[in-house]
Scaffold this motif. Sequence first.
Motif, PDB file in Angstrom:
ATOM      1  N   GLN A 109     -42.919  82.870   7.441  1.00 27.97           N
ATOM      2  CA  GLN A 109     -44.321  83.495   7.169  1.00 27.97           C
ATOM      3  C   GLN A 109     -45.082  83.689   8.287  1.00 27.97           C
ATOM      4  OE1 GLN A 109     -42.676  81.189   5.710  1.00 27.97           O
ATOM      5  NE2 GLN A 109     -42.742  81.082   3.447  1.00 27.97           N
ATOM      6  N   ALA A 110     -44.827  83.493   9.253  1.00 31.57           N
ATOM      7  CA  ALA A 110     -45.823  83.723  10.743  1.00 31.57           C
ATOM      8  C   ALA A 110     -45.564  85.250  10.859  1.00 31.57           C
ATOM      9  CB  ALA A 110     -45.272  82.977  11.963  1.00 31.57           C
ATOM     10  N   LEU A 111     -44.458  85.992  10.451  1.00 31.28           N
ATOM     11  CA  LEU A 111     -44.413  87.431  10.670  1.00 31.28           C
ATOM     12  C   LEU A 111     -45.543  88.137   9.993  1.00 31.28           C
ATOM     13  CD1 LEU A 111     -40.549  87.678  10.607  1.00 31.28           C
ATOM     14  CD2 LEU A 111     -42.039  87.847  12.750  1.00 31.28           C
ATOM     15  N   THR A 112     -46.180  87.631   8.722  1.00 33.28           N
ATOM     16  CA  THR A 112     -47.345  88.333   8.200  1.00 33.28           C
ATOM     17  C   THR A 112     -48.527  88.500   9.030  1.00 33.28           C
ATOM     18  OG1 THR A 112     -47.930  86.272   6.982  1.00 33.28           O
ATOM     19  CG2 THR A 112     -46.437  87.586   5.895  1.00 33.28           C
ATOM     20  N   SER A 113     -48.740  87.631  10.173  1.00 29.08           N
ATOM     21  CA  SER A 113     -49.527  87.881  10.850  1.00 29.08           C
ATOM     22  C   SER A 113     -49.766  89.301  11.592  1.00 29.08           C
ATOM     23  CB  SER A 113     -49.708  86.925  11.956  1.00 29.08           C
ATOM     24  OG  SER A 113     -48.771  86.823  13.095  1.00 29.08           O
ATOM     25  N   LEU A 114     -48.321  89.816  11.589  1.00 29.35           N
ATOM     26  CA  LEU A 114     -48.253  91.219  12.229  1.00 29.35           C
ATOM     27  C   LEU A 114     -48.521  92.238  11.261  1.00 29.35           C
ATOM     28  CD1 LEU A 114     -44.713  90.739  14.356  1.00 29.35           C
ATOM     29  CD2 LEU A 114     -47.301  90.467  15.291  1.00 29.35           C
ATOM     30  N   SER A 115     -48.114  92.108  10.029  1.00 28.61           N
ATOM     31  CA  SER A 115     -48.276  92.996   8.851  1.00 28.61           C
ATOM     32  C   SER A 115     -47.893  92.117   7.497  1.00 28.61           C
ATOM     33  CB  SER A 115     -47.905  94.296   9.068  1.00 28.61           C
ATOM     34  OG  SER A 115     -46.540  94.362   8.930  1.00 28.61           O
ATOM     35  N   SER A 116     -48.343  92.425   6.536  1.00 31.61           N
ATOM     36  CA  SER A 116     -47.811  91.612   5.315  1.00 31.61           C
ATOM     37  C   SER A 116     -46.478  92.313   4.958  1.00 31.61           C
ATOM     38  CB  SER A 116     -48.763  92.126   4.061  1.00 31.61           C
ATOM     39  OG  SER A 116     -48.805  93.703   3.855  1.00 31.61           O
ATOM     40  N   ASP A 117     -45.916  93.417   5.377  1.00 29.93           N
ATOM     41  CA  ASP A 117     -44.443  93.579   4.913  1.00 29.93           C
ATOM     42  C   ASP A 117     -43.649  93.892   6.293  1.00 29.93           C
ATOM     43  OD1 ASP A 117     -45.614  95.871   5.752  1.00 29.93           O
ATOM     44  OD2 ASP A 117     -44.886  97.075   4.371  1.00 29.93           O
ATOM     45  N   TYR A 118     -44.280  93.082   7.219  1.00 28.61           N
ATOM     46  CA  TYR A 118     -43.350  93.188   8.623  1.00 28.61           C
ATOM     47  C   TYR A 118     -41.714  92.761   8.650  1.00 28.61           C
ATOM     48  CZ  TYR A 118     -42.779  93.315  13.587  1.00 28.61           C
ATOM     49  OH  TYR A 118     -42.152  93.602  15.017  1.00 28.61           O
ATOM     50  N   LEU A 119     -41.666  91.640   7.550  1.00 27.75           N
ATOM     51  CA  LEU A 119     -40.316  91.151   7.497  1.00 27.75           C
ATOM     52  C   LEU A 119     -39.516  92.238   7.054  1.00 27.75           C
ATOM     53  CD1 LEU A 119     -38.467  88.717   7.775  1.00 27.75           C
ATOM     54  CD2 LEU A 119     -39.264  88.048   5.378  1.00 27.75           C
ATOM     55  N   SER A 120     -39.522  92.828   6.116  1.00 25.00           N
ATOM     56  CA  SER A 120     -38.638  93.483   5.297  1.00 25.00           C
ATOM     57  C   SER A 120     -38.595  95.116   5.756  1.00 25.00           C
ATOM     58  CB  SER A 120     -39.021  93.652   3.677  1.00 25.00           C
ATOM     59  OG  SER A 120     -40.271  94.055   3.428  1.00 25.00           O
ATOM     60  N   ARG A 121     -40.012  95.488   6.222  1.00 21.59           N
ATOM     61  CA  ARG A 121     -39.870  96.907   6.943  1.00 21.59           C
ATOM     62  C   ARG A 121     -39.818  97.239   8.175  1.00 21.59           C
ATOM     63  NH1 ARG A 121     -44.273  99.503   9.696  1.00 21.59           N
ATOM     64  NH2 ARG A 121     -45.524  97.489   9.252  1.00 21.59           N
ATOM     65  N   VAL A 122     -39.869  95.972   9.176  1.00 22.29           N
ATOM     66  CA  VAL A 122     -39.619  96.258  10.585  1.00 22.29           C
ATOM     67  C   VAL A 122     -38.726  95.201  10.953  1.00 22.29           C
ATOM     68  CG1 VAL A 122     -40.720  96.252  12.930  1.00 22.29           C
ATOM     69  CG2 VAL A 122     -42.092  97.028  10.838  1.00 22.29           C
ATOM     70  N   TYR A 123     -38.831  93.715  10.915  1.00 22.48           N
ATOM     71  CA  TYR A 123     -38.216  92.816  11.635  1.00 22.48           C
ATOM     72  C   TYR A 123     -36.602  92.805  11.180  1.00 22.48           C
ATOM     73  CZ  TYR A 123     -36.823  88.145  13.111  1.00 22.48           C
ATOM     74  OH  TYR A 123     -35.995  87.135  13.548  1.00 22.48           O
ATOM     75  N   LEU A 124     -36.585  92.809   9.871  1.00 26.37           N
ATOM     76  CA  LEU A 124     -35.065  92.764   9.498  1.00 26.37           C
ATOM     77  C   LEU A 124     -34.045  94.036   9.647  1.00 26.37           C
ATOM     78  CD1 LEU A 124     -35.160  90.724   6.168  1.00 26.37           C
ATOM     79  CD2 LEU A 124     -34.186  90.045   8.412  1.00 26.37           C
ATOM     80  N   PRO A 125     -34.768  95.127   9.313  1.00 28.45           N
ATOM     81  CA  PRO A 125     -34.144  96.401   9.700  1.00 28.45           C
ATOM     82  C   PRO A 125     -33.837  96.526  11.081  1.00 28.45           C
ATOM     83  CG  PRO A 125     -35.891  96.961   8.166  1.00 28.45           C
ATOM     84  CD  PRO A 125     -35.909  95.291   8.510  1.00 28.45           C
ATOM     85  N   SER A 126     -34.495  96.216  11.971  1.00 31.33           N
ATOM     86  CA  SER A 126     -34.424  96.541  13.384  1.00 31.33           C
ATOM     87  C   SER A 126     -33.504  95.431  14.022  1.00 31.33           C
ATOM     88  CB  SER A 126     -35.669  96.267  14.107  1.00 31.33           C
ATOM     89  OG  SER A 126     -36.359  95.034  14.117  1.00 31.33           O
ATOM     90  N   LYS A 127     -33.462  94.096  13.441  1.00 29.46           N
ATOM     91  CA  LYS A 127     -32.180  93.135  13.808  1.00 29.46           C
ATOM     92  C   LYS A 127     -31.084  93.557  13.363  1.00 29.46           C
ATOM     93  CE  LYS A 127     -34.378  89.253  15.423  1.00 29.46           C
ATOM     94  NZ  LYS A 127     -33.941  88.148  16.260  1.00 29.46           N
ATOM     95  N   LEU A 128     -31.020  94.136  12.011  1.00 31.02           N
ATOM     96  CA  LEU A 128     -29.605  94.329  11.751  1.00 31.02           C
ATOM     97  C   LEU A 128     -29.063  95.799  12.149  1.00 31.02           C
ATOM     98  CD1 LEU A 128     -30.492  93.622   7.882  1.00 31.02           C
ATOM     99  CD2 LEU A 128     -28.763  92.447   9.321  1.00 31.02           C
ATOM    100  N   GLN A 129     -29.887  96.694  12.442  1.00 29.02           N
ATOM    101  CA  GLN A 129     -29.500  97.719  13.164  1.00 29.02           C
ATOM    102  C   GLN A 129     -28.939  97.819  14.527  1.00 29.02           C
ATOM    103  OE1 GLN A 129     -32.524 100.725  12.233  1.00 29.02           O
ATOM    104  NE2 GLN A 129     -31.868 101.037   9.858  1.00 29.02           N
ATOM    105  N   PHE A 130     -29.763  97.029  15.114  1.00 32.50           N
ATOM    106  CA  PHE A 130     -29.451  96.787  16.721  1.00 32.50           C
ATOM    107  C   PHE A 130     -28.741  95.530  17.373  1.00 32.50           C
ATOM    108  CE2 PHE A 130     -33.320  99.538  16.093  1.00 32.50           C
ATOM    109  CZ  PHE A 130     -32.663 100.815  16.578  1.00 32.50           C
ATOM    110  N   GLY A 131     -28.341  94.841  16.122  1.00 33.63           N
ATOM    111  CA  GLY A 131     -27.513  93.568  16.613  1.00 33.63           C
ATOM    112  C   GLY A 131     -28.397  92.590  17.164  1.00 33.63           C
ATOM    113  N   GLY A 132     -29.612  92.085  16.572  1.00 36.50           N
ATOM    114  CA  GLY A 132     -30.412  91.043  16.917  1.00 36.50           C
ATOM    115  C   GLY A 132     -30.218  89.821  16.645  1.00 36.50           C
ATOM    116  N   TRP A 133     -28.817  89.409  16.637  1.00 34.70           N
ATOM    117  CA  TRP A 133     -28.342  88.087  16.111  1.00 34.70           C
ATOM    118  C   TRP A 133     -27.569  87.384  17.081  1.00 34.70           C
ATOM    119  CZ3 TRP A 133     -26.697  92.738  13.661  1.00 34.70           C
ATOM    120  CH2 TRP A 133     -25.240  93.044  14.021  1.00 34.70           C
ATOM    121  N   ILE A 134     -27.381  86.258  17.185  1.00 36.28           N
ATOM    122  CA  ILE A 134     -26.851  85.370  17.938  1.00 36.28           C
ATOM    123  C   ILE A 134     -25.639  84.305  17.084  1.00 36.28           C
ATOM    124  CG2 ILE A 134     -28.586  85.548  19.730  1.00 36.28           C
ATOM    125  CD1 ILE A 134     -29.252  82.674  19.033  1.00 36.28           C
TER     126      ILE A 134
END
Length: 373
Positions: free
Chosen positions: A348-373
Motif C-alpha cells: 500500500q506504500a505505492l499509493t503514496s505515489l498515486s492511488s492506482d500506481y500499483l495497477s497502472r504503472v508498477y505491475l505493467p512496467s515490471k511485467l513488460q521489462f522483466g523486473g523480477w528476480i
Amino acid sequence: MLRTDSELWLIIQNFNINCFSSEILGAIENVIQDIVTSLARNKAPVLNLVNRSDWGNIQFKDSVGLQMISHYTTRKIKSDCPKSALKFALMLKILSVIYKMVQNNTYATKRDIYYSDTLLFGSQSVVDNIVNDISCMLKIPRRSLHILSTTKGCIAGNLSYTEEDGIKVNCTCSATAVVVPSNVQGIRNVITDAKFILIVEKDATFQRLLDDDFCNKLSPCIMITGKGVPDLNTRLLVRKLWDTCHIPIFTLMDADPHGIEIMCIYKYGSVSMSFEAHHLTVPAIRWLGLLPSDIERLNIRKDALIPLTKQDQNKLASMQKRPYMACQPMWKKEMEIMAASKMKAEIQALTSLSSDYLSRVYLPSKLQFGGWI
C-alpha cells in the motif's frame, strides 16, 4: 453399452479411490497391530513420530524445495509417560475417526473434529498438529485421510475448470473472486488463456487489483491470494496450475520479512510440511515485488515506510541463513538492503505515489521489462 467420457472418468476415479482406501485402512491397522502386540508382551505401546520442526531432518533441492530426508530422526510418544500419554490417546482417537471416515467414504474438516469434543482436544492447534503428524507417520497425504482443510484462499481471472462433482466454475475477473476449491485434487478440464499467474499476499491488495480489472487490462492472467500465510488448498492449487499450464508465476508481497517468508512457503515449502514437498512447492516462482530496492528506486516517501522491529530483524537474519538462499543471490541482496535500511514497506506504500500506481504503472512496467528476480 457405450459410456460418456465423464462416466468413464468417474469409474476410474472410484476404482483408484477404493484401492487407495484399502491402503489407508491397512496403514492404520498396522499401527493398531503394533500397539496390540506391545500390550500382549506387557510393554507400554509407543508411537514413533518424525520431528517435523527439526531442520536436521530437512534437505534442500532447488528442483523441489525443502524436503524430508529418508534417514530422519524420530521422537517417541509413549503411552506410559505423563508428558506424552495425552497425545498418545488423542492420536488414537483421531486415527479411529479417520478409519471410520475412510470406511464410510465420508469427510470432515479439522474444525469438525475439534468441535466434536472441544474439552478433549483443548484447542484447534492440537488437532491440526496431530493430523499432520498422522499424515507424516502413515506417509499418506493429509487430503487422502478424508480430512478437509477449511479454504481461505481466492482465485480470479482467465480460468475455468470442473470440480469433482461435475460443477463447472468460471473464475472470469469480476467484482468478486472464487473461493479456492476444498478438493483441488478432484478438479479437471482446466482451461485458460492466461499469460501468467500472480500470487498476491494480502486480500486487500487482491481486491484492489480485482476492482481495477487488472486481470484483463495488461494481458489475460490468473490472480490468487492465500490471504496471508497460505492454507494447504491454496498451495495445492498453485502447484496444480503450474503442472497443468506451465506459465510464469510471480509473487506480489509486502517488502518485509513476513512477506518474504510467505513467498518462500509457496516456492520452497515449509519445514513442518516438508514430507509433502513434491505436491506443494513450485520452485519456478519469481519475486516480482515489492522489492526493497524498489523503495529507493521509486523514491517512496519516508512517512510511508515502517521501521523494522527487533523481531523483524531476527527473522530476517535467520532467513538469510536458510539453505535455499545460496541459490538466490539476488534475493539475498534484497534482504541485505532491507537489513541495512532497517525499514520495511507494505504494498500500500505505492499509493503514496498515486492511488492506482500499483495497477497502472508498477505491475505493467515490471511485467513488460522483466523486473523480477
